[in-house]
Design an enzyme around this catalytic site. Sequence first.
Site, PDB file in Angstrom:
ATOM      1  N   ARG A 154       0.822  -1.215   0.000  1.00 22.55           N
ATOM      2  CA  ARG A 154       0.000   0.000   0.000  1.00 22.55           C
ATOM      3  C   ARG A 154       0.855   1.264   0.000  1.00 22.55           C
ATOM      4  O   ARG A 154       0.544   2.231  -0.706  1.00 22.55           O
ATOM      5  CB  ARG A 154      -0.949   0.001   1.200  1.00 22.55           C
ATOM      6  CG  ARG A 154      -1.918   1.187   1.170  1.00 22.55           C
ATOM      7  CD  ARG A 154      -3.003   1.067   2.226  1.00 22.55           C
ATOM      8  NE  ARG A 154      -2.465   1.137   3.582  1.00 22.55           N
ATOM      9  CZ  ARG A 154      -3.222   1.056   4.682  1.00 22.55           C
ATOM     10  NH1 ARG A 154      -4.533   0.901   4.565  1.00 22.55           N
ATOM     11  NH2 ARG A 154      -2.676   1.129   5.875  1.00 22.55           N
ATOM     12  N   LYS A 248      -2.340   7.232   1.353  1.00 28.78           N
ATOM     13  CA  LYS A 248      -1.999   7.399   2.774  1.00 28.78           C
ATOM     14  C   LYS A 248      -0.806   8.349   2.872  1.00 28.78           C
ATOM     15  O   LYS A 248       0.335   7.942   3.084  1.00 28.78           O
ATOM     16  CB  LYS A 248      -1.687   6.056   3.430  1.00 28.78           C
ATOM     17  CG  LYS A 248      -1.761   6.082   4.951  1.00 28.78           C
ATOM     18  CD  LYS A 248      -1.674   4.675   5.520  1.00 28.78           C
ATOM     19  CE  LYS A 248      -1.680   4.683   7.029  1.00 28.78           C
ATOM     20  NZ  LYS A 248      -2.962   5.134   7.602  1.00 28.78           N
ATOM     21  N   GLU A 281     -15.591   7.131   6.166  1.00 30.02           N
ATOM     22  CA  GLU A 281     -14.601   6.545   7.072  1.00 30.02           C
ATOM     23  C   GLU A 281     -14.397   7.465   8.263  1.00 30.02           C
ATOM     24  O   GLU A 281     -14.933   8.577   8.320  1.00 30.02           O
ATOM     25  CB  GLU A 281     -13.276   6.345   6.339  1.00 30.02           C
ATOM     26  CG  GLU A 281     -12.688   7.651   5.799  1.00 30.02           C
ATOM     27  CD  GLU A 281     -11.417   7.460   4.987  1.00 30.02           C
ATOM     28  OE1 GLU A 281     -10.811   6.384   5.093  1.00 30.02           O
ATOM     29  OE2 GLU A 281     -11.039   8.397   4.253  1.00 30.02           O
TER      30      GLU A 281
END
Length: 398
Positions: A154, A248, A281
Amino acid sequence: MASLPSLTKPISQNPITRQTTTDHSHIGSKAVPCRTSLLRSGFLYSQPGSFRNTRTVRSSNQNEALVDSYIKTSDVPLLTCSEATERLKAHRENHKGKQEFLAMYSSIFGGITTDPSAMVIPIDDHMVHRGHGVFDTAAIMDGYLYELDQHLNRIIRSAAMAKINLPFDKEDIRSILIKTVSASKCRNGSLRYWLSAGPGDFQLSPSSHNKPALYAVVIQDQLPFDSKGVKVITSSVPMKPPQFATMKSVNYLPNVLSKLEAEENGAFVAIWLDEEGFIAEGPNMNVAFVTKDNELLMPHFDKILSGCTAKRVLTLAERLVSKGKLRGARVANVTVDEGKKASEMMLLGSGVLVRAVLYWDEQVIGDGREGPVTQALLNLLIEDMKSGPPSVLIPIPY
């Protein structure tokens, strides 16, 4: 790509330079010790006594006469490298938080240190002054790294989205991360690591230096794990658009403001809704629900961060489906009305694992208690972190 640096000795055991002095100031003192230090084109000459009596003598390239002047900023001493290091160490000792930093790797100094005062990042790193960096975290459980490869994949995807080149190839990065945990001797904690555009200057674009950096820190939390149910609210802080929400990155100001908003309202976190009004989220975790039909339901990952823990929970939930404890598990658009009317609501992430939500905006979720599916998924995740397959557990060679 650059080759993997040698990690045979922590940098704290291999100082590049050593400074010696004959006079030492006390930490927190406002006085500068008697010594001569270079100061740009001139030099600093210190008289005995306080910093207020320090005289600066400057030279000139035009053969001008030297001019004496007195520095009146008595609270701003000029420190040597060793003095600054001493103060950094004192600061660490006097301002310990809820986490302990056991080891750090930096590609800038090319090794690992276990001295918290040496765990620093250059001020001109593009990640520091422009937010041009990405990060990820892997849990350390009983001497194993949990889902390291999933988190590593990721961060590499995030780096590509952020146009950050890799300083090493994937396997070398993986090796560095494992060696950093090994050097820390930590058996339970977390490994956080960053890929940055790197240091070089304070320009907007990093193209003038283009030397990416890798940092990693092993963290040991001092607080016990808490699985008690929490309250959440709906965030009024705008969430990041999908291009940034799915990456991220270190640009977490919206996340921080959302968390602060929750705390100011007596809640654990605030929940974001996307531009269409669907549930998205939390500030650093995913959300999931158990419907009235006993089905596990999560929001789509196309506009939010693709949570490694959330995806693993979806896989583990199949065990509950096979045992008849769940009707099914799927991702879909979830409305606020569906969420607030659910039998159970939970937060999912590497920091919270699986944590029940009992109230949302004063609305009671289910019967206001931690639900059986939430507890079952938490137990499955903890079991997976301790005795899961090799695909999720990487042994650490201490």
